[in-house]
Structures are given as structure tokens and as C-alpha cells.
Scaffold this motif. Structure first.
Motif, PDB file in Angstrom:
ATOM      1  N   GLU A 157      -7.275  -0.145  -5.957  1.00  6.94           N
ATOM      2  CA  GLU A 157      -8.716   0.324  -5.604  1.00  6.94           C
ATOM      3  C   GLU A 157      -8.956   0.519  -4.075  1.00  6.94           C
ATOM      4  O   GLU A 157      -9.468   1.541  -3.634  1.00  6.94           O
ATOM      5  CB  GLU A 157      -9.694  -0.671  -6.077  1.00  6.94           C
ATOM      6  CG  GLU A 157      -9.873  -0.849  -7.902  1.00  6.94           C
ATOM      7  CD  GLU A 157     -10.642  -1.843  -8.449  1.00  6.94           C
ATOM      8  OE1 GLU A 157     -11.196  -2.415  -7.474  1.00  6.94           O
ATOM      9  OE2 GLU A 157     -10.868  -1.851  -9.545  1.00  6.94           O
ATOM     10  N   ASP A 158      -8.618  -0.412  -3.368  1.00  8.44           N
ATOM     11  CA  ASP A 158      -8.302  -0.364  -1.982  1.00  8.44           C
ATOM     12  C   ASP A 158      -7.769   0.994  -1.199  1.00  8.44           C
ATOM     13  O   ASP A 158      -7.979   1.497  -0.601  1.00  8.44           O
ATOM     14  CB  ASP A 158      -7.987  -1.409  -1.315  1.00  8.44           C
ATOM     15  CG  ASP A 158      -8.155  -1.579   0.269  1.00  8.44           C
ATOM     16  OD1 ASP A 158      -9.320  -0.932   0.557  1.00  8.44           O
ATOM     17  OD2 ASP A 158      -7.587  -2.306   0.894  1.00  8.44           O
TER      18      ASP A 158
ATOM     19  N   LYS B 241      -7.231   3.681  -3.084  1.00 10.36           N
ATOM     20  CA  LYS B 241      -8.083   5.022  -3.472  1.00 10.36           C
ATOM     21  C   LYS B 241      -9.414   5.202  -2.518  1.00 10.36           C
ATOM     22  O   LYS B 241      -9.730   6.168  -2.284  1.00 10.36           O
ATOM     23  CB  LYS B 241      -8.527   4.839  -4.866  1.00 10.36           C
ATOM     24  CG  LYS B 241      -7.312   4.896  -5.969  1.00 10.36           C
ATOM     25  CD  LYS B 241      -7.599   4.647  -7.429  1.00 10.36           C
ATOM     26  CE  LYS B 241      -6.619   5.077  -8.373  1.00 10.36           C
ATOM     27  NZ  LYS B 241      -6.965   4.840  -9.675  1.00 10.36           N
ATOM     28  N   GLU B 242      -9.859   4.197  -2.283  1.00 13.60           N
ATOM     29  CA  GLU B 242     -11.090   4.000  -1.386  1.00 13.60           C
ATOM     30  C   GLU B 242     -10.944   4.562   0.051  1.00 13.60           C
ATOM     31  O   GLU B 242     -11.354   5.379   0.671  1.00 13.60           O
ATOM     32  CB  GLU B 242     -11.992   2.877  -1.384  1.00 13.60           C
ATOM     33  CG  GLU B 242     -12.332   2.491  -2.801  1.00 13.60           C
ATOM     34  CD  GLU B 242     -13.011   1.091  -2.749  1.00 13.60           C
ATOM     35  OE1 GLU B 242     -13.293   0.502  -1.796  1.00 13.60           O
ATOM     36  OE2 GLU B 242     -13.602   0.615  -3.808  1.00 13.60           O
ATOM     37  N   GLY B 243      -9.951   3.830   0.658  1.00 14.40           N
ATOM     38  CA  GLY B 243      -9.621   4.053   2.069  1.00 14.40           C
ATOM     39  C   GLY B 243      -8.230   4.229   2.572  1.00 14.40           C
ATOM     40  O   GLY B 243      -7.897   4.343   3.638  1.00 14.40           O
TER      41      GLY B 243
ATOM     42  N   TYR C 212       0.718  -1.278   0.016  1.00 19.36           N
ATOM     43  CA  TYR C 212       0.112   0.115  -0.154  1.00 19.36           C
ATOM     44  C   TYR C 212       0.855   1.356  -0.119  1.00 19.36           C
ATOM     45  O   TYR C 212       0.617   2.289  -0.879  1.00 19.36           O
ATOM     46  CB  TYR C 212      -1.008  -0.037   1.389  1.00 19.36           C
ATOM     47  CG  TYR C 212      -2.134  -0.833   1.095  1.00 19.36           C
ATOM     48  CD1 TYR C 212      -2.978  -0.488  -0.044  1.00 19.36           C
ATOM     49  CD2 TYR C 212      -2.438  -1.764   1.889  1.00 19.36           C
ATOM     50  CE1 TYR C 212      -4.293  -1.504   0.080  1.00 19.36           C
ATOM     51  CE2 TYR C 212      -3.519  -2.823   2.038  1.00 19.36           C
ATOM     52  CZ  TYR C 212      -4.441  -2.384   0.986  1.00 19.36           C
ATOM     53  OH  TYR C 212      -5.542  -3.096   0.862  1.00 19.36           O
TER      54      TYR C 212
ATOM     55  N   ASP D 162      -6.743  -4.778  -7.244  1.00 21.58           N
ATOM     56  CA  ASP D 162      -7.591  -4.703  -6.017  1.00 21.58           C
ATOM     57  C   ASP D 162      -6.802  -3.612  -5.036  1.00 21.58           C
ATOM     58  O   ASP D 162      -7.531  -3.223  -4.248  1.00 21.58           O
ATOM     59  CB  ASP D 162      -7.308  -6.067  -5.584  1.00 21.58           C
ATOM     60  CG  ASP D 162      -8.516  -7.153  -6.356  1.00 21.58           C
ATOM     61  OD1 ASP D 162      -8.997  -6.483  -7.242  1.00 21.58           O
ATOM     62  OD2 ASP D 162      -8.253  -8.442  -6.458  1.00 21.58           O
TER      63      ASP D 162
END
Length: 303
Positions: free
Chosen positions: A289-290, A292-294, A206, A286
Motif C-alpha cells: 500500500e505504501d 502504491k501511494e508514494g 520496496y 502495508d
């Protein structure tokens, strides 16, 4: 402070585990005093030593805003600008020697303690992170991520690695150039890797995928703050630790001195790093996207 550092460096350069441990403890004690105690006056210094040796009292942590006016931190920061007194260099040399020794419980503990101190020093003195733009030093982290090492060493290595990459795009390029992504993903995919280490590896991914930015240009207010911290030597210090960046990016901020918005430094976007990581891992989308979301989990549990 110079006397303390001199003694600790002598111990760190020893081959005897007992002396190395003593040197590490001395460095740890110095960093603890910088972070946990008020050292502006002699009485407070004596109180700090009592607190550090006590199991019942909890020293008060300093606030970041207090550091410019903290005499002990100013002295520490100025000393770290000198190769003679730079703690990170001594710890890295100590780590190299420990890696050359036979693996056992005692040696493993010394490696973990050294890695933890490297992480602390790099947080307190960010210019020392420039060491890890060199392959020889970045390779130490990759060697320590070998599957044969214990999970505790691997976890401490990941945290130290992250600290070395913070706000240092050039270090990240070095990490990529020596197949750091291959090492990370291979360890992540290995069945023998512990769950704890895999969680830290996910946090690292991340962190790696976050878009990079160059360090901001020095403004007048920032320059004044640096000068206050460094006791009037701000310009000389900034110039000394920007010199390596200029050899890479050019004096105008671009590669080879070229001007232009895309030439401010060796940075990469999330998409660019996603493509690189995708060569070794299949589910990178995946992660993106994770992220960007949180923002991923690293911001909660990591550095």
C-alpha cells in the motif's frame, strides 16, 4: 586500457591484501575517469589524472547523453563484451577468494571495496548483470548477508544485490529459487541487525515488490544508439548478451519459443511477489500500500 586492465586483473588474482587493494584502486580509477572526466583529447586525459589525485578540485560529471560520443566509454563498453576483459567476472572471482579468508578488518574493507566496484560496473555495463542469473554467483550475496558479517558489508551487499536485479527478471527468479527472500527477511527480523541495515532492507523490499517488465524490444532508434556506442558492433553485442535470455524464454520471446502476451519473459507482478514475500513476512500488505501511494523510499535513497 587493455594494459591497465591486465595489470589490475593480475593484482586482483593475488592472495596478498596489498596487491588486491592495488588492483581495486586501479579499477576504481578507471571507472572514475569514465564517469567524472572528459577524455576525448590527450590534454583532457592529463587533466583528468590531476583532478583524480586532487583533494581540492571537483571533476565535472559526464551526462548520460554524452556517453555515445565518448571515445573512452565506447572502448570500455566494447572491452566488457569480451570475457577476457570483463571486470565484473574478475571482481566476482576476487570476492570469492576474499570470502574464503579469515574475517578481519583488512579483509572486510577489501570485501566492501569489491562490492562497491561490482555495483559501479553493473551500472556502467548492464549486460554484465547476466552473471547473476547463475546460482553460484547470486549465492555470494546471500553468504555476505550472514548475521556474522559487519553492518558495512551487509549494507554494501544489499546495494550490489539491487544493482544485479535491475531490469533482470531472470536474476530475480534465481534469487527467489535459492531462498533469497528467506535470507533477507530473516536478517530484517533479527534483533542483532543494525538500524542502518534494516533501513536498507526495507528499501530492498520496496524495490523487490515493484512490478517487473521485460526489457523493451530493440527499436531502430535504439539500435542506432547502440551501434554508435559500440563502434559499429551493436548487432553482434546485442545478440551475444541476448543468447542466454533466448535459452530461457525461447527465440520468440516466450518460454520454449511459445508465443503470447504472457510469455514475454519470467516476470512477476506485485501481487505475485507479495504472495511469495508473505510466506516470510507478515506485514507485506502495508509495504504494498505504501508502495502504491508514494513509491516507497528506495527511489530517493537507493540506486
Amino acid at each position: 586500457m587493455e594494459t591497465l586492465l591486465s595489470h589490475s586483473f593480475d593484482y586482483l588474482s593475488s592472495t596478498a591484501p596489498q596487491k588486491i587493494r592495488k588492483g581495486l584502486r586501479q579499477v576504481e580509477g578507471l571507472l572514475a575517469q569514465l564517469c567524472l572526466s572528459k577524455t576525448s583529447h590527450g590534454a583532457n586525459k592529463r587533466q583528468s589524472m590531476l583532478l583524480l589525485g586532487s583533494t581540492t578540485l571537483s571533476p565535472q560529471s559526464k551526462k548520460l547523453s554524452d556517453l555515445p560520443s565518448d571515445l573512452a566509454f565506447r572502448e570500455f563498453f566494447k572491452l566488457q563484451q569480451s570475457f577476457q576483459w570483463n571486470i565484473a567476472m574478475r571482481l566476482v572471482s576476487c570476492l570469492e577468494r576474499l570470502l574464503g579468508k579469515e574475517s578481519n578488518g583488512t579483509n572486510d574493507m577489501l570485501i566492501i571495496q569489491t562490492l562497491d566496484l561490482i555495483q559501479g560496473v553493473l551500472l556502467l555495463h548492464p549486460p554484465s548483470r547476466a552473471l547473476f542469473s547463475q546460482e553460484i554467483y547470486m549465492n555470494l550475496f546471500l553468504d555476505l548477508l550472514d548475521p556474522s558479517n559487519c553492518p558495512a558489508i551487509q549494507s554494501s551487499t544489499i546495494m550490489a544485490l539491487v544493482t544485479s536485479l535491475l531490469d533482470q527478471p531472470q536474476n530475480t527468479r534465481t534469487f527467489e529459487s535459492i531462498d533469497g527472500l528467506l535470507v533477507i527477511t530473516s536478517l530484517f527480523k533479527s534483533r542483532s541487525t543494525s538500524r542502518e541495515v534494516k533501513l536498507k532492507l526495507v528499501e530492498f523490499l520496496y524495490f523487490y515488490l515493484m512490478p517487473e517488465t521485460n526489457p523493451p524490444k530493440i527499436s531502430s532508434s535504439t539500435s542506432a544508439t547502440n551501434t554508435a556506442i559500440l563502434g559499429g558492433r551493436g548487432k553482434e553485442v546485442i545478440a551475444a548478451f541476448d543468447r542466454r535470455r533466448e535459452t530461457v524464454n525461447g527465440p520468440e520471446g516466450g518460454v520454449g519459443g511459445a508465443k503470447g502476451p504472457k510469455m514475454d519473459g519470467p516476470t512477476r507482478t506485485t501481487e505475485e511477489k507479495q504472495n511469495l514475500l508473505g510466506k516470510h513476512l507478515s506485514n507485506v500488505q502495508d509495504l504494498v500500500e505504501d508502495l502504491k501511494e508514494g513509491g516507497g523510499v528506495f527511489g530517493v535513497n537507493g540506486v
